[in-house]
Each structure stands twice: as structure tokens, then as C-alpha cells.
Design an enzyme around this catalytic site. Structure first.
Site, short mmCIF file in Angstrom:
data_model
loop_
_atom_site.label_atom_id
_atom_site.label_comp_id
_atom_site.label_asym_id
_atom_site.label_seq_id
_atom_site.Cartn_x
_atom_site.Cartn_y
_atom_site.Cartn_z
N GLU A 146 -17.51 23.89 -19.08
CA GLU A 146 -16.93 22.96 -19.98
C GLU A 146 -15.29 22.91 -19.78
OE1 GLU A 146 -18.34 20.95 -21.43
OE2 GLU A 146 -20.24 21.48 -22.47
N HIS A 170 -15.79 26.16 -28.68
CA HIS A 170 -17.05 25.11 -28.75
C HIS A 170 -18.39 26.00 -29.11
CE1 HIS A 170 -20.45 22.71 -27.73
NE2 HIS A 170 -20.56 23.55 -26.74
N HIS A 172 -22.46 26.64 -31.38
CA HIS A 172 -23.58 25.72 -31.97
C HIS A 172 -23.92 25.92 -33.14
CE1 HIS A 172 -24.49 25.62 -27.26
NE2 HIS A 172 -23.55 24.72 -27.40
N GLU A 200 -12.18 22.92 -51.26
CA GLU A 200 -11.48 23.35 -50.34
C GLU A 200 -11.36 22.64 -48.72
OE1 GLU A 200 -12.35 26.69 -52.99
OE2 GLU A 200 -13.42 24.95 -52.01
N HIS A 241 -25.63 18.63 -30.46
CA HIS A 241 -25.20 19.63 -29.43
C HIS A 241 -24.28 20.56 -30.23
CE1 HIS A 241 -22.62 20.45 -25.58
NE2 HIS A 241 -23.21 21.46 -26.02
#
Length: 302
Positions: A146, A170, A172, A200, A241
Site C-alpha cells: 500500500e 492503515h 482493520h 468527544e 476493509h
């Protein structure tokens, strides 16, 4: 049990000295200094795995290094003779920048005990068309698949934040991903739903969540789609994803994802219970934004 302390990685001051045991005194100077950026990033990377956000080799993290960290690295390197590797997507605005980044196929859970395998440091070269390995990726590794999207994100968020944001994560987080199966893939609806879970949220991420539809990971197509949304927010939902987030430090980027994942879990439970009977009103959200204007990164769109 707590994870072991991160190992310290050293570069020899003279190429003729293969290790510390062969140093013979002042005539053979052997510098033993840690890479500060690696020390900072490795525990946070491991923690992402412990939180259940980065299973197997899923996810990636990159850090655009400051001059302080770059100086700490370069003063300890004897020689750099790695080949230039072409980038799939040129990034001229990042030419000369250094990045600490996780490697392709590497496990976050090994970030502490196998640091020089999990991570590498690269410099963007050749007018932004190539990169050169500076450190790490032991055993012939390379940056995450990525990397093109990370560099696109860094280029945009560096400009949008006036240099403040340096780290992109990144991962999951499961509750956040679940919402992309339960809610419309609409940036405004997702953002407002999370803002309404706890006060918040609109303070910590007033820029909201920008939703990218399902696209094949690791491609220029997802990088291009993400670029459009990163102009508007630090936070991207890659539908079904994961999440793609930019912040100023490893600790800050972790904390932002942690907050979003908690809000997502609350929203998922509200949906499972049949929906909210009452919620934080738009008026109260506007009052919150007025009261916190000195600490928010931007004004929310409400």
C-alpha cells in the site's frame, strides 16, 4: 505477559569493524546509539496487533521523518549503495523525504523482536519517481504493497496540515468495518452517527469520516479515490476493509483510531438494539464545536 523491551539497532562507525567485540579501544570507535524513530514506532505497532486491528500481515504504517529523526539515522550509517526502485505513482512533492515504513507481508506482532525485518527506512529520490532503501527490510524485504497510497496520503496531508501530520496508519478495526455493512456508504451519515455517540467525537475528529467504496487494495485506483477524500479529512473508511488515518505522531494516530473504534462499537450496539431512543442533538453538537474551537483541527460540517 508484557512484551519484551524493543531491541536497539546500531550502525558501526567504521566499516572495518564488524562488531563491538572486535573494537580495540579509542582507535576503533564503535558508536552504539538507538534509532529513536524505531524505538517510538515499534511499541505502537505491536499495540495495534494486541488491539486486534492488524491480524497476520494485515495493515501498514508509515512515518514521514522529521529532521531530528533523519539526523539520528544518517549520522550512524556508513554507506548507502542500494539501487533506486521506481515508484508506481510519482510523488514530486515528497522528493528528498525519508519514511519509516512497515514491510510487505510483515506481521505487526513481530514489530518489537524483529524490528529490522518488519520496518525499513527509505528516501524518495529521482524527483519523486523512485525510492532508495536506507535501513531495515532485513532479508530482502520491501515497503508495504500500500506504499503508493501512503505516499499519496502523505503528500496531501502534509499540505493540508501545513506539515503537522507525519504518520499514516492503515488497520482493520472490526467494529469500524462492521459499520460499512450496516450503514449506507455515505460520509455525512457515518460522521454524524459517530459524532452523536459521545461528545468527544466531534472534538477529536471534527473533519469526520470520508467513505471510499470497495476498491482493490494496493492499486493506484484506491490511491486516487483516497486522494479525493484526504483533501477533506484525515480519516478514510475503506469500505468492508479498514481505516486509513493521518496524524502527527505514532501515539496520536493510535489514539485517533482507538476513539473511532470505540464510537463505532457503540453505534453498532445501538443499531443491534433497534436504534436510538434519544441522542445528542445537533444543537448540542454545535455548542460543543463553539466551546472547543481552540483545540479542534477544523470546523465540522454540521
Amino acid at each position: 505477559p508484557p512484551p519484551p523491551p524493543p531491541p536497539l539497532f546500531f550502525f558501526q562507525a567504521q566499516a572495518a569493524i564488524p562488531d563491538a567485540q572486535e573494537s580495540r579501544g579509542l582507535g576503533d570507535v564503535y558508536k552504539r546509539q538507538p534509532l529513536k524513530c524505531v524505538e517510538s514506532l515499534a511499541p505502537i505497532t505491536r499495540l495495534c496487533w494486541e488491539m486486534g486491528w492488524n491480524e497476520i500481515n494485515g495493515g501498514n504504517i508509515s512515518w514521514r521523518l522529521s529532521n531530528e529523526h533523519i539526523d539520528n539515522v544518517l549520522k550512524q550509517i556508513v554507506k548507502i549503495d542500494e539501487d533506486f526502485i521506481k515508484l508506481s505513482k510519482p510523488q514530486p512533492t515528497l522528493d528528498g523525504e525519508y519514511f519509516l515504513v512497515t514491510g510487505s507481508g510483515k506481521y505487526f506482532r513481530h514489530a518489537i523482536e524483529k524490528t529490522d525485518e518488519v520496518f525499513g527506512i527509505v528516501q524518495i529520490k529521482d524527483g519523486g519517481n523512485s525510492y532508495q532503501k536506507i535501513w531495515g527490510f532485513k532479508g530482502g524485504g520491501k515497503p508495504t504493497s500500500e506504499f503508493a497510497t501512503h505516499l499519496t496520503g502523505h503528500s496531501i496531508r502534509k499540505r493540508q496540515s501545513k506539515g503537522r501530520e507525519e504518520v499514516i496508519l492503515h488497520c482493520h478495526p472490526p467494529e469500524f468495518i462492521i459499520l460499512s455493512f450496516l450503514m449506507p456508504l455515505d460520509s455525512s451519515l457515518v460522521s454524524l452517527a459517530l459524532w452523536k455517540t459521545m461528545p468527544e467525537c466531534i472534538v477529536f475528529f471534527p473533519d469526520g469520516i470520508r467513505v471510499v467504496p470497495p476498491i482493490l487494495p494496493g492499486t493506484n485506483k484506491i490511491a486516487d479515490a483516497s486522494a479525493i477524500e484526504l483533501e477533506k479529512s484525515r480519516i478514510i473508511s475503506w469500505s468492508h476493509h479498514g481505516i486509513f488515518v493521518s496524524e502527527e505522531s505514532p501515539d496520536a494516530v493510535f489514539s485517533l483510531v482507538e476513539t473511532i473504534e470505540k464510537a463505532s462499537a457503540m453505534q453498532r450496539k445501538i443499531i443491534a438494539a433497534g436504534g436510538a431512543k434519544q441522542t445528542i442533538s445537533l444543537q448540542l453538537l454545535r455548542e460543543l464545536t463553539d466551546a472547543t474551537k481552540n483545540i479542534r483541527v477544523c470546523d465540522p460540517d454540521i
